[in-house]
Design a protein around this motif. Structure first.
Motif, PDB file in Angstrom:
ATOM      1  N   ILE A 231       1.031  -1.092  -0.011  1.00 46.24           N
ATOM      2  CA  ILE A 231      -0.073  -0.031   0.009  1.00 46.24           C
ATOM      3  C   ILE A 231       0.910   1.152   0.030  1.00 46.24           C
ATOM      4  CG2 ILE A 231      -0.104   0.185   2.573  1.00 46.24           C
ATOM      5  CD1 ILE A 231      -3.080   0.953   1.874  1.00 46.24           C
ATOM      6  N   ASP A 232       2.029   1.007   0.563  1.00 46.48           N
ATOM      7  CA  ASP A 232       2.697   2.212   0.516  1.00 46.48           C
ATOM      8  C   ASP A 232       3.945   2.537  -0.689  1.00 46.48           C
ATOM      9  OD1 ASP A 232       4.820   0.197   0.907  1.00 46.48           O
ATOM     10  OD2 ASP A 232       5.529   0.765   2.574  1.00 46.48           O
ATOM     11  N   GLY A 233       3.418   1.568  -1.611  1.00 44.77           N
ATOM     12  CA  GLY A 233       4.159   1.816  -3.072  1.00 44.77           C
ATOM     13  C   GLY A 233       5.615   0.851  -3.066  1.00 44.77           C
ATOM     14  N   LEU A 234       5.993   0.377  -1.923  1.00 46.62           N
ATOM     15  CA  LEU A 234       7.317  -0.458  -1.810  1.00 46.62           C
ATOM     16  C   LEU A 234       6.879  -1.757  -2.114  1.00 46.62           C
ATOM     17  CD1 LEU A 234       8.720   1.491   1.302  1.00 46.62           C
ATOM     18  CD2 LEU A 234       9.079   1.955  -1.305  1.00 46.62           C
ATOM     19  N   PRO A 235       7.996  -2.313  -2.683  1.00 43.24           N
ATOM     20  CA  PRO A 235       8.129  -3.861  -3.129  1.00 43.24           C
ATOM     21  C   PRO A 235       8.199  -4.535  -1.582  1.00 43.24           C
ATOM     22  CG  PRO A 235      10.160  -3.122  -3.690  1.00 43.24           C
ATOM     23  CD  PRO A 235       9.338  -1.851  -3.294  1.00 43.24           C
ATOM     24  N   SER A 236       7.623  -5.832  -1.473  1.00 46.76           N
ATOM     25  CA  SER A 236       7.723  -6.726  -0.450  1.00 46.76           C
ATOM     26  C   SER A 236       7.959  -8.178  -1.182  1.00 46.76           C
ATOM     27  CB  SER A 236       6.565  -6.871   0.310  1.00 46.76           C
ATOM     28  OG  SER A 236       6.124  -5.718   1.072  1.00 46.76           O
ATOM     29  N   ALA A 237       9.224  -8.556  -0.654  1.00 48.65           N
ATOM     30  CA  ALA A 237       9.688  -9.759  -1.305  1.00 48.65           C
ATOM     31  C   ALA A 237       9.181 -11.054  -0.257  1.00 48.65           C
ATOM     32  CB  ALA A 237      11.076  -9.834  -1.532  1.00 48.65           C
ATOM     33  N   GLN A 238       8.255 -10.907   0.742  1.00 46.72           N
ATOM     34  CA  GLN A 238       8.123 -12.298   1.596  1.00 46.72           C
ATOM     35  C   GLN A 238       7.288 -13.147   0.819  1.00 46.72           C
ATOM     36  OE1 GLN A 238       7.710  -8.659   2.314  1.00 46.72           O
ATOM     37  NE2 GLN A 238       8.131  -8.404   4.476  1.00 46.72           N
ATOM     38  N   GLY A 239       6.356 -12.881  -0.210  1.00 50.69           N
ATOM     39  CA  GLY A 239       6.173 -14.015  -0.901  1.00 50.69           C
ATOM     40  C   GLY A 239       6.638 -14.658  -1.994  1.00 50.69           C
ATOM     41  N   SER A 240       7.793 -14.406  -2.028  1.00 55.12           N
ATOM     42  CA  SER A 240       8.506 -15.003  -3.442  1.00 55.12           C
ATOM     43  C   SER A 240       8.460 -16.355  -3.269  1.00 55.12           C
ATOM     44  CB  SER A 240      10.063 -14.310  -3.043  1.00 55.12           C
ATOM     45  OG  SER A 240       9.987 -12.841  -3.419  1.00 55.12           O
ATOM     46  N   VAL A 241       8.874 -16.924  -2.147  1.00 61.24           N
ATOM     47  CA  VAL A 241       8.821 -18.488  -2.214  1.00 61.24           C
ATOM     48  C   VAL A 241       7.553 -19.180  -2.500  1.00 61.24           C
ATOM     49  CG1 VAL A 241       9.176 -20.488  -0.841  1.00 61.24           C
ATOM     50  CG2 VAL A 241      10.476 -18.526  -0.475  1.00 61.24           C
ATOM     51  N   SER A 242       6.525 -18.492  -1.994  1.00 62.57           N
ATOM     52  CA  SER A 242       5.040 -18.923  -2.330  1.00 62.57           C
ATOM     53  C   SER A 242       5.080 -18.797  -3.917  1.00 62.57           C
ATOM     54  CB  SER A 242       3.888 -18.158  -1.641  1.00 62.57           C
ATOM     55  OG  SER A 242       4.096 -18.241  -0.247  1.00 62.57           O
ATOM     56  N   ALA A 243       5.400 -17.759  -4.503  1.00 63.24           N
ATOM     57  CA  ALA A 243       5.189 -17.655  -5.802  1.00 63.24           C
ATOM     58  C   ALA A 243       5.895 -18.786  -6.704  1.00 63.24           C
ATOM     59  CB  ALA A 243       5.570 -16.338  -6.444  1.00 63.24           C
ATOM     60  N   ALA A 244       6.989 -18.996  -6.204  1.00 64.27           N
ATOM     61  CA  ALA A 244       7.938 -19.883  -6.793  1.00 64.27           C
ATOM     62  C   ALA A 244       7.490 -21.406  -6.660  1.00 64.27           C
ATOM     63  CB  ALA A 244       9.282 -19.883  -6.005  1.00 64.27           C
ATOM     64  N   SER A 326       2.145  -3.848   4.079  1.00 67.42           N
ATOM     65  CA  SER A 326       3.265  -4.462   4.368  1.00 67.42           C
ATOM     66  C   SER A 326       3.595  -4.847   5.689  1.00 67.42           C
ATOM     67  CB  SER A 326       4.326  -3.471   3.841  1.00 67.42           C
ATOM     68  OG  SER A 326       5.617  -3.893   4.261  1.00 67.42           O
ATOM     69  N   LEU A 327       4.102  -6.130   5.589  1.00 70.05           N
ATOM     70  CA  LEU A 327       4.664  -6.748   7.120  1.00 70.05           C
ATOM     71  C   LEU A 327       5.521  -5.811   7.768  1.00 70.05           C
ATOM     72  CD1 LEU A 327       4.263  -9.600   8.553  1.00 70.05           C
ATOM     73  CD2 LEU A 327       6.808 -10.067   7.535  1.00 70.05           C
ATOM     74  N   MET A 328       6.296  -4.804   7.220  1.00 70.95           N
ATOM     75  CA  MET A 328       6.985  -4.066   8.109  1.00 70.95           C
ATOM     76  C   MET A 328       6.014  -3.175   9.054  1.00 70.95           C
ATOM     77  SD  MET A 328       9.901  -2.788   8.677  1.00 70.95           S
ATOM     78  CE  MET A 328      10.785  -3.414   7.172  1.00 70.95           C
ATOM     79  N   TYR A 329       5.043  -2.611   8.677  1.00 72.82           N
ATOM     80  CA  TYR A 329       4.303  -1.843   9.519  1.00 72.82           C
ATOM     81  C   TYR A 329       4.102  -2.669  10.780  1.00 72.82           C
ATOM     82  CZ  TYR A 329       4.368   1.342   5.701  1.00 72.82           C
ATOM     83  OH  TYR A 329       5.172   2.029   4.884  1.00 72.82           O
ATOM     84  N   PHE A 330       3.754  -3.883  10.604  1.00 72.25           N
ATOM     85  CA  PHE A 330       3.353  -4.767  11.745  1.00 72.25           C
ATOM     86  C   PHE A 330       4.453  -5.069  12.708  1.00 72.25           C
ATOM     87  CE2 PHE A 330      -0.174  -5.786   8.827  1.00 72.25           C
ATOM     88  CZ  PHE A 330      -1.177  -5.194   9.604  1.00 72.25           C
TER      89      PHE A 330
END
Length: 598
Positions: A231-244, A326-330
């Motif tokens: 939502i802040d316009g920044l990329p989050s790579a936490q879901g990369s393994v799931s996508a793979a 983003s997970l960062m805000y939590f």
């Protein structure tokens, strides 16, 4: 074997998914910076508690009322991170829109495990989780290596945002475990078993590092595939393994998605069952020791249930997933909002006097969080760097007391303060080799203290100064209590014993070097007050005076009157008056029996 449950209970959503993000975003050095801070905080928690003069159980009983709000808020925040990460970065990408029912089932099953099993049983279960989860993780790692052509993660790819996150990462993770009830419960039980808290947490920290390294290695095989713009316009790579693994399943390797799901579910389940078990343990203990009349009206199962926190955390997480947070805000509160409370708690564990102000710490923490958000989005590295230090302002008084110069205070005896226990030791002669006489002890129902006044105790005409008789009675009372309640400790007690009234009738004078005995016993009591009777005798002149004093009991926080505490009843069991219902030798009279029958 405490290491598996220690490592798994600290993994939760933050460590599990952020280790993937930080590796892909900042490279291997970024990962090691994150991991070392996290592992160091876990080890320091065990090391400090293991070397403390007080047991974790004693510290917990002392702090539970002051920190109850922040403890529970921390548990809820940790659950939000875990549930949000699980739903956003694993379950929803793999299962799709019908993820709610499955996640709800997993959460309820985990809570049922935490409710039904003891910590000892959960500890054994977590060993099984570790074996299954790590095996699945290794299967995933080697499987992705065969299906992926990603060249690998660079050593480092730092940017301004990374440099700003250095101090929040360091301070947040070093202080993180101190507000996690799961780790307090584990430390208490390790100590009760006679184990070493420091060694257990050292082993747990190493195993935890292995978990993080496994996830980082898995991430390094896939790269930042399927990064999400938050939502802040920044990329989050936490879901990369799931996508793979979804891509691998489409290409004929569905077992990789299953392996990743097993490893992630093991981490989720171990977090939630530990949360439920530990929070229930904490609330039950606190409610049992509470003097609040409101709690008496609420069934214990409801008052001590962690389900309310779980429901709140699930609601926040499910609201945040479609909003694309983003997970960062939590994660941010652990480096800002909770920093002050954590630092206060560390200082108290190290021996500092309590100075924690929850409202002030919360307000300062909120300000620190705002500075963090401004610094993260722009980015402004200076704002990010300073944000945890702003949070530490709430802990400055106790930090200064702990590390600053200490002034030498002159002890002053104050009337009507909580009774301080004195050591009981026999009098010895000048050479110290033979015992002259027992300085104090019981003579039937009377507690007797022997002493010899000297010139220091007399007035200008040679008689013992009148105030010394009162002082002697006070000293005898302290020794009386010390013999009956040797484990009483002002640092951990839930109640204080105060003097309500004191009277003394003087009969004769005494002089120096007369053998004096001070006798004291329990005369009577009701639900809230105990009356002690005393007599002072001289070997030469007989009775010098007599009187009595009334004692009352109050809780240590609000000084509210209490019924006679159970510890007092038990400690003085053999010395209650024979006509007291608390006395083991009490036998109801015929008149009492008639009244009860009527």
């Amino acid at each position: 074997m405490w290491a598996p449950t220690i490592g798994l209970s600290w993994l939760w959503g933050l460590g599990f998914f952020y280790s993937i993000h930080v590796t892909l975003t900042y490279g291997w050095l970024g990962f090691f910076g994150f991991a070392i801070s996290n592992v160091g905080g876990l080890w320091l928690f065990g090391y400090i508690l293991g070397r403390s003069k007080r047991t974790p159980d004693q510290i917990m009983k002392d702090i539970e009322n002051r920190y109850v709000g922040v403890f529970l808020l921390f548990q809820m925040a940790a659950l939000v991170v875990t549930i949000f990460g699980f739903v956003a970065y694993l379950w929803q990408p793999i299962v799709g829109e019908g993820a709610t029912v499955g996640v709800a089932f997993l959460l309820l099953a985990s809570c049922a495990i935490g409710h039904a099993l003891s910590l000892q049983q959960i500890k054994k279960l977590h060993i099984l989780y570790t074996v299954i989860g790590v095996t699945a993780g290794l299967v995933l790692l080697f499987g992705l290596k065969q299906t992926s052509d990603y060249p690998g993660v660079p050593l480092q790819q730092f940017d301004a945002r990374f440099y700003g996150l250095v101090m929040p990462t360091l301070i947040g993770f070093l202080l993180g475990p101190w507000l996690d009830i799961q780790h307090w419960q584990r430390a208490v039980y390790i100590k009760r078993e006679g184990g070493s808290v420091g060694m257990a947490y050292g082993a747990g920290a190493l195993l935890f590092f292995g978990f993080l390294l496994l996830n980082a290695a898995i991430a390094s095989t896939v790269g930042p595939i399927g990064s999400i713009i938050s939502i802040d316009g920044l990329p989050s790579a936490q879901g990369s393994v799931s996508a793979a693994v979804v891509l691998a399943a489409e290409n004929g390797s569905p077992y990789l998605a299953i392996a990743f799901a097993i490893w992630t579910i093991a981490a989720l389940t171990s977090t939630v069952d530990s949360f439920y078990c530990a929070t229930n343990w904490y609330l039950r203990g606190k409610n049992m020791r509470s003097n609040s009349p409101l709690l008496a009206l609420i069934p214990d199962g409801i008052a001590s249930s962690p389900l309310w926190l779980l429901i709140g955390a699930a609601w926040v997480a499910y609201a945040a997933v479609p909003a694309n947070f983003s997970l960062m805000y939590f994660m941010m509160p652990f480096a800002t909002l909770f920093v002050s409370a954590s630092a206060n708690l560390v200082c108290e564990a190290l021996g500092a006097k309590p100075k924690f102000d929850p409202v002030l710490s919360f307000l300062i923490g909120c300000g620190s969080s705002l500075i963090f958000i401004l610094g993260y989005i722009q980015p402004v590295p200076g704002f990010l760097f300073l944000s945890p230090f702003i949070g530490l302002i709430g802990a400055l008084p106790v930090i200064i007391e702990l590390v600053g110069p200490r002034s030498k205070a002159i002890p002053v005896e104050i009337v009507d303060q909580p009774i301080r226990m004195m050591s009981a030791a026999p009098l010895t002669n000048a050479s110290g080799s033979e015992e002259i006489s027992q300085s104090h002890g019981f003579d039937g129902e009377w507690f007797v203290m022997h002493l010899t006044p000297t010139y220091d105790d007399t007035n200008s005409v040679g008689n013992v100064y009148f105030a010394n008789y009162v002082r002697w009675v006070g000293k005898a009372r302290e020794l009386f209590f010390n013999v009956c309640m040797p484990d009483f400790d002002l640092a951990t007690t839930r109640f204080y014993i105060l003097t309500r009234s004191f009277t003394h009738d003087y009969r004769r004078e005494s002089k120096e070097f007369e053998q004096i005995s001070v006798r004291i016993k329990i005369a009577r009591h009701n639900r809230k007050f105990v009356t002690l009777q005393h007599e002072i005798h001289s070997a030469a002149q007989g009775l010098l005076g007599h009187g009595e004093q009334s004692l009352m009991f109050v809780d240590r926080d609000q000084y509210n009157p209490l019924d006679i505490p159970g510890e007092v009843i038990k400690g003085f069991l053999a010395y209650w008056p024979k006509d007291s219902r608390l006395s083991p030798s009490y036998r109801p009279s015929v008149q009492d029996k008639t009244k009860r029958q009527a």
